[in-house]
Enzyme design. Structure first.
Site, mmCIF file in Angstrom:
data_model
loop_
_atom_site.group_PDB
_atom_site.id
_atom_site.type_symbol
_atom_site.label_atom_id
_atom_site.label_comp_id
_atom_site.label_asym_id
_atom_site.label_seq_id
_atom_site.Cartn_x
_atom_site.Cartn_y
_atom_site.Cartn_z
ATOM 1 N N ARG A 186 0.841 -1.212 0.000
ATOM 2 C CA ARG A 186 0.000 0.000 0.000
ATOM 3 C C ARG A 186 0.874 1.260 0.000
ATOM 4 N NH1 ARG A 186 -4.255 -0.290 4.690
ATOM 5 N NH2 ARG A 186 -5.091 1.551 3.654
ATOM 6 N N GLN B 269 -9.549 9.272 8.317
ATOM 7 C CA GLN B 269 -9.367 7.871 8.703
ATOM 8 C C GLN B 269 -8.370 7.227 7.754
ATOM 9 O OE1 GLN B 269 -13.421 5.927 9.934
ATOM 10 N NE2 GLN B 269 -13.849 7.446 8.367
ATOM 11 N N HIS C 269 -6.097 7.301 12.172
ATOM 12 C CA HIS C 269 -5.718 5.892 12.051
ATOM 13 C C HIS C 269 -4.264 5.721 11.666
ATOM 14 C CE1 HIS C 269 -10.159 4.679 11.332
ATOM 15 N NE2 HIS C 269 -9.890 4.939 12.583
ATOM 16 N N CYS D 265 10.386 0.585 21.288
ATOM 17 C CA CYS D 265 10.530 1.786 22.149
ATOM 18 C C CYS D 265 9.460 2.834 21.896
ATOM 19 C CB CYS D 265 11.916 2.399 21.904
ATOM 20 S SG CYS D 265 12.064 3.265 20.321
ATOM 21 N N THR E 113 -17.087 8.167 3.771
ATOM 22 C CA THR E 113 -16.897 7.120 4.772
ATOM 23 C C THR E 113 -18.203 6.361 4.966
ATOM 24 O OG1 THR E 113 -16.160 6.614 7.028
ATOM 25 C CG2 THR E 113 -17.278 8.708 6.712
ATOM 26 N N ASN F 281 -21.270 11.700 0.189
ATOM 27 C CA ASN F 281 -20.853 10.314 0.005
ATOM 28 C C ASN F 281 -21.401 9.767 -1.305
ATOM 29 O OD1 ASN F 281 -19.315 8.250 1.577
ATOM 30 N ND2 ASN F 281 -21.197 7.054 1.205
HETATM 31 P P1 NAD Z 1 -14.896 -1.359 15.614
HETATM 32 O O1 NAD Z 1 -14.975 -2.525 16.541
HETATM 33 O O2 NAD Z 1 -15.811 -0.193 15.849
HETATM 34 O O3 NAD Z 1 -15.099 -1.904 14.145
HETATM 35 C C1 NAD Z 1 -16.426 -2.165 13.810
HETATM 36 C C2 NAD Z 1 -16.470 -2.159 12.334
HETATM 37 O O4 NAD Z 1 -15.159 -2.259 11.818
HETATM 38 C C3 NAD Z 1 -17.234 -3.340 11.843
HETATM 39 O O5 NAD Z 1 -18.587 -2.906 11.667
HETATM 40 C C4 NAD Z 1 -16.527 -3.634 10.551
HETATM 41 O O6 NAD Z 1 -16.957 -2.729 9.596
HETATM 42 C C5 NAD Z 1 -15.104 -3.265 10.881
HETATM 43 N N1 NAD Z 1 -14.428 -4.421 11.486
HETATM 44 C C6 NAD Z 1 -13.924 -4.510 12.732
HETATM 45 N N2 NAD Z 1 -13.343 -5.702 12.906
HETATM 46 C C7 NAD Z 1 -13.504 -6.350 11.731
HETATM 47 C C8 NAD Z 1 -13.154 -7.628 11.277
HETATM 48 N N3 NAD Z 1 -12.468 -8.467 12.064
HETATM 49 N N4 NAD Z 1 -13.514 -7.977 10.013
HETATM 50 C C9 NAD Z 1 -14.178 -7.097 9.226
HETATM 51 N N5 NAD Z 1 -14.543 -5.874 9.587
HETATM 52 C C10 NAD Z 1 -14.191 -5.531 10.825
HETATM 53 O O7 NAD Z 1 -13.451 -0.778 15.523
HETATM 54 P P2 NAD Z 1 -12.243 -1.455 16.250
HETATM 55 O O8 NAD Z 1 -12.159 -2.879 15.807
HETATM 56 O O9 NAD Z 1 -12.339 -1.193 17.731
HETATM 57 O O10 NAD Z 1 -11.040 -0.626 15.630
HETATM 58 C C11 NAD Z 1 -10.558 0.453 16.433
HETATM 59 C C12 NAD Z 1 -10.066 1.480 15.503
HETATM 60 O O11 NAD Z 1 -9.075 0.924 14.603
HETATM 61 C C13 NAD Z 1 -11.191 2.014 14.648
HETATM 62 O O12 NAD Z 1 -11.087 3.426 14.623
HETATM 63 C C14 NAD Z 1 -10.848 1.446 13.291
HETATM 64 O O13 NAD Z 1 -11.293 2.308 12.257
HETATM 65 C C15 NAD Z 1 -9.339 1.434 13.307
HETATM 66 N N6 NAD Z 1 -8.837 0.580 12.216
HETATM 67 C C16 NAD Z 1 -7.918 1.084 11.311
HETATM 68 C C17 NAD Z 1 -7.491 0.277 10.269
HETATM 69 C C18 NAD Z 1 -6.536 0.795 9.226
HETATM 70 O O14 NAD Z 1 -6.070 0.042 8.364
HETATM 71 N N7 NAD Z 1 -6.267 2.086 9.298
HETATM 72 C C19 NAD Z 1 -7.957 -1.020 10.135
HETATM 73 C C20 NAD Z 1 -8.863 -1.453 11.069
HETATM 74 C C21 NAD Z 1 -9.315 -0.660 12.121
HETATM 75 N N1 APR Z 2 -16.916 9.549 -3.707
HETATM 76 C C1 APR Z 2 -17.511 9.614 -2.482
HETATM 77 N N2 APR Z 2 -17.696 8.527 -1.687
HETATM 78 C C2 APR Z 2 -17.237 7.346 -2.151
HETATM 79 C C3 APR Z 2 -16.608 7.200 -3.413
HETATM 80 C C4 APR Z 2 -16.449 8.382 -4.195
HETATM 81 N N3 APR Z 2 -15.881 8.359 -5.399
HETATM 82 N N4 APR Z 2 -16.294 5.884 -3.579
HETATM 83 C C5 APR Z 2 -16.709 5.240 -2.474
HETATM 84 N N5 APR Z 2 -17.289 6.105 -1.618
HETATM 85 C C6 APR Z 2 -17.873 5.839 -0.297
HETATM 86 C C7 APR Z 2 -18.599 4.513 -0.202
HETATM 87 O O1 APR Z 2 -19.963 4.710 -0.519
HETATM 88 C C8 APR Z 2 -18.418 4.185 1.279
HETATM 89 O O2 APR Z 2 -19.477 4.747 2.021
HETATM 90 O O3 APR Z 2 -16.799 5.774 0.586
HETATM 91 C C9 APR Z 2 -17.130 4.899 1.660
HETATM 92 C C10 APR Z 2 -15.971 3.937 1.861
HETATM 93 O O4 APR Z 2 -16.280 3.207 3.037
HETATM 94 P P1 APR Z 2 -15.205 2.166 3.585
HETATM 95 O O5 APR Z 2 -14.672 1.370 2.473
HETATM 96 O O6 APR Z 2 -15.846 1.489 4.774
HETATM 97 O O7 APR Z 2 -14.016 3.094 4.104
HETATM 98 P P2 APR Z 2 -14.010 3.918 5.447
HETATM 99 O O8 APR Z 2 -15.382 4.413 5.785
HETATM 100 O O9 APR Z 2 -12.914 4.913 5.323
HETATM 101 O O10 APR Z 2 -13.572 2.813 6.550
HETATM 102 C C11 APR Z 2 -13.409 3.333 7.884
HETATM 103 O O11 APR Z 2 -12.612 1.228 8.699
HETATM 104 O O12 APR Z 2 -11.440 -0.580 8.108
HETATM 105 C C12 APR Z 2 -11.394 0.540 8.896
HETATM 106 O O13 APR Z 2 -9.670 1.907 9.606
HETATM 107 C C13 APR Z 2 -10.301 1.429 8.447
HETATM 108 O O14 APR Z 2 -10.248 3.784 8.089
HETATM 109 C C14 APR Z 2 -10.999 2.602 7.802
HETATM 110 C C15 APR Z 2 -12.286 2.596 8.551
#
Ligand code: NAD
Ligand code: APR
Length: 243
Positions: A67, A101, A119, A130, A186, A211
């Site tokens: 990534r 995020q 995030h 550390c 989001t 969105n």
């Molecule tokens: P959470 O428990 O609120 O997560 C709930 C949502 O996250 C679920 O509805 C699903 O959409 C997704 N999720 C969580 N665990 C999952 C799994 N095992 N498989 C698929 N979807 C899953 O959030 P959390 O687990 O307490 O995470 C804490 C924080 O870490 C959150 O802010 C989350 O966004 C962040 N995070 C960041 C990344 C990243 O790559 N930046 C990845 C995952 C989580």
């Molecule tokens: N323009 C606007 N919105 C868009 C577009 C676009 N071109 N393409 C996709 N979307 C919207 C989708 O409709 C969806 O609601 O963006 C959103 C993407 O949602 P996710 O894939 O769930 O991504 P995100 O909401 O950032 O996930 C939140 O979850 O897995 C964890 O930490 C991870 O930061 C991530 C967090």
């Protein structure tokens, strides 16, 4: 449906914007949950949890190295550029905080400043030995040494499921002072970010969702506009700046 409190006067001074994977979609970065999204190519448990990292560090390091390398092949899009313009031109009219995020650097490359990565960031490394952080652009699979302590213990500076997102106090302080909260691209699937709209509304802020289609939290917003961020965001920024 949450009863909408009396919206404070319509003078918009303090703005908080939350962005998610959708704002980077038109730059070619996969979102997490859209069809073919990032998680479908990888089980979340394997690449975005501390347990997954402990079980198979190489898989996780390779996932984030891929990534990170992909960042050099993508560019900010019109939505990122519009927010950077708002960041520049809102100076002196009130406060603007962009909370993302996303772990990509497209907001910064478009020119936005002071972006809060709740995030974490692909271009930052965290030392598991550390806790030091350092800018990082290479490949972690080679287990490079931490600049602070020398241990080969660098991990992605990314918040995984179950870990605490960064700077939450600062975010909640900004939400409490916000006159306007805007959520862009989001799914409203993951907390605590999914709860920010309620936090802002409870303090009398206006709330707007931009969105591609209705998200899980759409019903919590006062106003929503659906379509690609690359079209909606520049139009909305023009509106706000011409108020
Ligand atoms: P959470 O428990 O609120 O997560 C709930 C949502 O996250 C679920 O509805 C699903 O959409 C997704 N999720 C969580 N665990 C999952 C799994 N095992 N498989 C698929 N979807 C899953 O959030 P959390 O687990 O307490 O995470 C804490 C924080 O870490 C959150 O802010 C989350 O966004 C962040 N995070 C960041 C990344 C990243 O790559 N930046 C990845 C995952 C989580
Ligand atoms: N323009 C606007 N919105 C868009 C577009 C676009 N071109 N393409 C996709 N979307 C919207 C989708 O409709 C969806 O609601 O963006 C959103 C993407 O949602 P996710 O894939 O769930 O991504 P995100 O909401 O950032 O996930 C939140 O979850 O897995 C964890 O930490 C991870 O930061 C991530 C967090």
């Amino acid at each position: 449906m949450t009863r909408m409190p009396e919206i404070r006067n319509t003078t918009i001074r303090n703005i908080v914007i939350l962005t998610g994977a959708g704002i980077s979609a038109e730059s070619g970065i996969d979102t997490f949950r859209d069809a073919g999204g990032l998680w479908e190519q990888h089980r979340v448990e394997d690449v975005a949890t501390p347990e997954g990292f402990a079980r198979d560090p190489e898989l996780v390091l390779r996932f984030y190295d891929m990534r990170r390398a992909a960042l050099s092949r993508v560019e900010p899009n019109a939505a990122h550029r519009a927010l950077a313009r708002l960041d520049r031109e809102w100076e002196g009219r009130g406060s603007l905080l962009i909370v993302t995020q996303n772990v990509d650097d497209l907001h910064e490359r478009a020119g936005a400043t002071g972006v809060l990565h709740m995030h974490g960031e692909l271009l930052s490394a965290l030392c598991a030995a550390c806790d030091a952080r350092e800018p990082f652009t290479g490949a972690m699979l080679e287990r490079p040494a931490c600049k602070a302590c020398g241990a080969p213990a660098l991990r992605p500076d990314v918040v995984w499921f179950g870990e605490m997102p960064y700077q939450m106090e600062r975010i909640y302080g900004a939400l409490a002072r916000a006159d306007l909260f805007v959520s862009i691209g989001t799914s409203g699937a993951v907390y605590p970010a999914a709860g920010f709209v309620q936090e802002a509304a409870a303090h009398g802020a206006r709330t707007l969702e931009l969105n591609l289609e209705p998200s899980e939290g759409s019903h919590l917003f006062e106003e929503h506009r659906h379509g690609p961020a690359g079209e909606l965001v520049p139009r909305w920024v023009d509106e706000v700046l011409s108020r």
